[in-house]
Design an enzyme around this catalytic site. Sequence first.
Site, PDB file in Angstrom:
ATOM      1  N   ASP B 518       0.874  -1.156   0.000  1.00 52.40           N
ATOM      2  CA  ASP B 518       0.000   0.000   0.000  1.00 52.40           C
ATOM      3  C   ASP B 518       0.923   1.221   0.000  1.00 52.40           C
ATOM      4  OD1 ASP B 518      -2.246   1.647   0.415  1.00 52.40           O
ATOM      5  OD2 ASP B 518      -1.717   1.738   2.525  1.00 52.40           O
ATOM      6  N   ASP B 705      -1.788  -0.576   5.737  1.00 50.94           N
ATOM      7  CA  ASP B 705      -2.116  -0.019   7.049  1.00 50.94           C
ATOM      8  C   ASP B 705      -3.575   0.366   7.174  1.00 50.94           C
ATOM      9  OD1 ASP B 705      -2.087   2.134   5.322  1.00 50.94           O
ATOM     10  OD2 ASP B 705      -1.452   3.528   6.893  1.00 50.94           O
TER      11      ASP B 705
END
Lengths: 62, 812
Positions: B518, B705
């Site tokens: 990410d 996250d």
Amino acid sequence: MSVLYIVLPLALLVVGVAVFAFVWAAKRGQFDDLETPAIRALHDDPAARAHEEPKSPRREKP
Amino acid sequence: MALAEAPFREAAAREGEPGVRCTHCGLPVPSGMEAGGIGEPIFCCAGCATVYGILREGGLDAYYQMAERRQAPVSATGRRFEEFDHPSYHELYVTARPDGLLETYFYLEGVACGSCVWLVERVPLLVPGMSRAELDARRARVLVVWDGASVALSSIARTLDTLGYRPHPYRGLRAEALRRSEDRAALARIGVAGAIAVNTMLAALALYSGWLTGMEPAYERYFRWISLLLVTPAMFGPGLVFFRGAWGAIRTRSLHMDLPIAIALAAGYGRGLTNTVTDSGPIYFDGVTLLIFLLLVGRFLQQRAQRAAGDSAELLYSLSPSTARVVEGETAREIPVEALLPGMIVEVRADETLPADGVVVEGRSALDLSLLTGESRLATVEMGAPVFAGTVNRGARLRMRVDRAGEATRLGRILREAEAGALRRAPVVALADRMSGAFVLAVLALALATLALWWRTSPSFAVDQAIALLIVTCPCALALATPLAVSVAIGRAARSGILVRGGAALESLARPGTIFLDKTGTVTEGRTALLSWEGPEDAKPLVLALERHSSHPLARGFEAAWAGIAAPEATEALYTAGGGLEGVVGGCRVVVGSPAFVAASAKAGAQAAESGEGTPVWVAVDGEVVGRARFGDKVRADAGESLAWLRARGFTPRLLSGDDPSVVASVGAALGFAPDACRGAATPEEKLRVVEEESRRGPVVMVGDGVNDAAAIARATVGVGVSGGAEASLAAADVYLTRPGLGSLVALVDGAQRTLHVIRRNIVFSIAYNLVGAGLAMAGLINPLLAAILMPASSMTVVLASWKSTTFETKS
């Protein structure tokens, strides 16, 4: 040597009692937390103990 | 006595040392705080003074006699904790006890040492109606028992908070109770198996001695029956675990190490039983009991290491906020998020997470969407704008009307998706389990060969040798090899801030595959910061002076970047929404804001058009554009180095982000990603699909996250959550990195590869030993004594090799 016929079962009986005691303690959670009781023992002072509820069970099953 | 002593000691300390120390926490007192004469208590902060007062009043002065006290100033949050009194909170977290009292668990922040145990457990002396507090120091968890009729839970919580231990609701109590009873049962099994193993070995010792030096047949028979008496409860008590495992494996047609173990145990016990009854041939009871004991210990150790990592991850999970501030008339009251209903008006202050989906009804602010969507740019919201649970308010106070709460929110939908993703994931079969199928076949074939080989010589000798082969080839060392290596690795990993929740994850990580990263918060720092500044130094104080009047995130960005610079006073400061700030600083007219806003108020010649990464901010002084700043999400310092390391090890890192494609592309290009390895504007559903597709081709690691990564994390072969992330990604992840940066990911992969190496080495050891045992049995040379020596010897080799291994060594 025939004393073995008495002594050995006796010894096994003692082992049985010890194993039973261990299982009983383990199932009641006596080994759940091995760190805090050591710290607690260092601080327990009689004055504070008197304030605690009388004969409180130290730990019960969840 | 204690009353007089504490201040006295403090006075002595004052004479001996140049810095004055706080009576409560023992830290140096800042110069402004000094008050009172010699012998008077003195404090570093108001929090410490409050606690000192409470303790003296409650008769707990003995605290100051303790040698080791918590060395941290008390920082109470001063919250009311009213949500703890709400009925829905009680329904979720509070249990009624048979004696009429209530009990609940809290996670406490700030539990650091022995004195904390003392203090926390004496809180009942300070709060009338509270009967007991019992702290588990390692887990920082306290059991609170109180009388619901005479004291409110919020007042207990406030007392804990005042003392510096901020309470958090303890989630996952049911799962915890289940795990605890499992742990207790495992420990009891080990105790029983250990006692039986030792005693059976004593009986075996007598038999072996008799075998070498001669023994009356009556005594020999007696000892064999004693052994049978001992081994039977071990088989049908603790040993049953392996038969259940083997049966489960057969039923689901999966592979499991329990199958060969069960075969060996059954063969040893069955043959020993018939040989005892018929009074002929060898018995293997000592070997069987020792086997059960060693295998149970190996399993317990692995479970414990995983639990410890899981506990730490859960602690982090419990620290995330769980309350919402509901506005009723003029006042705001805190209630648990679970109690939110559509139509309620909720107040969200700066840096708080929105608790529900809804519409802004008051205020104007900037929202950080990165955890929900991956978008790195802040979104400006005002009256009537739709807002979503899981986003963070980075600007000023907002009030919103709740439209959807709990499961119905967009966040709730994503979480359900994550759960479904976890179910769809193919289970990883551990290396040792994968070998078990071939192992069973090989052992059975060898046993049959032995039987055939010796049948013509003597059928009963042939059976004995075939059974002996089944027993000595029991994969004891093989079954210990993985659990031990994994438990040692997980324990060491936890010490360097890597929480691993399953051994299978380590094995999968060791094999090169695709790593999806990410962008926001994982590769980058995930917060808006000043990237560049073009302009004179003397413009900086002017900008700072103006930004002091704003709560906008960009203002904080300036303040963070230029922390050491003193700013003068600004007057006539005026904020234009969506534009910027203007005001007068030191006689100069200063304008700070978006290029269009600044260009409009500047003299002719300023071009507002600008392209590039991040958000541009211009500064004009007296109508002259003097400075150009750029704000954006900084790439983490160790990202480039870490990615190069991963590529060198054969992994294929790719970017998978919900952020704007142009931002993703520019970050990707800076880090050496090929353009087709970067993907932007990916919704949570798309992330899940990409991971799902890729995992058909090979192992996939997903590192993220945000909530938007949770489904993909749950579905990937190995999901990795990153420090500072949302609780959803934390709950879905197999591995959680508590330290920011990609360096931890490198340490994780490196450690996983070393662990697999240790596992392989252990497996080679144990297979080599099994080959020797099988060869001896086939040659007709094996006997119970030899088996009893060989088996623990091989297990000890594996134990030592695992303990000495150097997985997850801290490099710094």
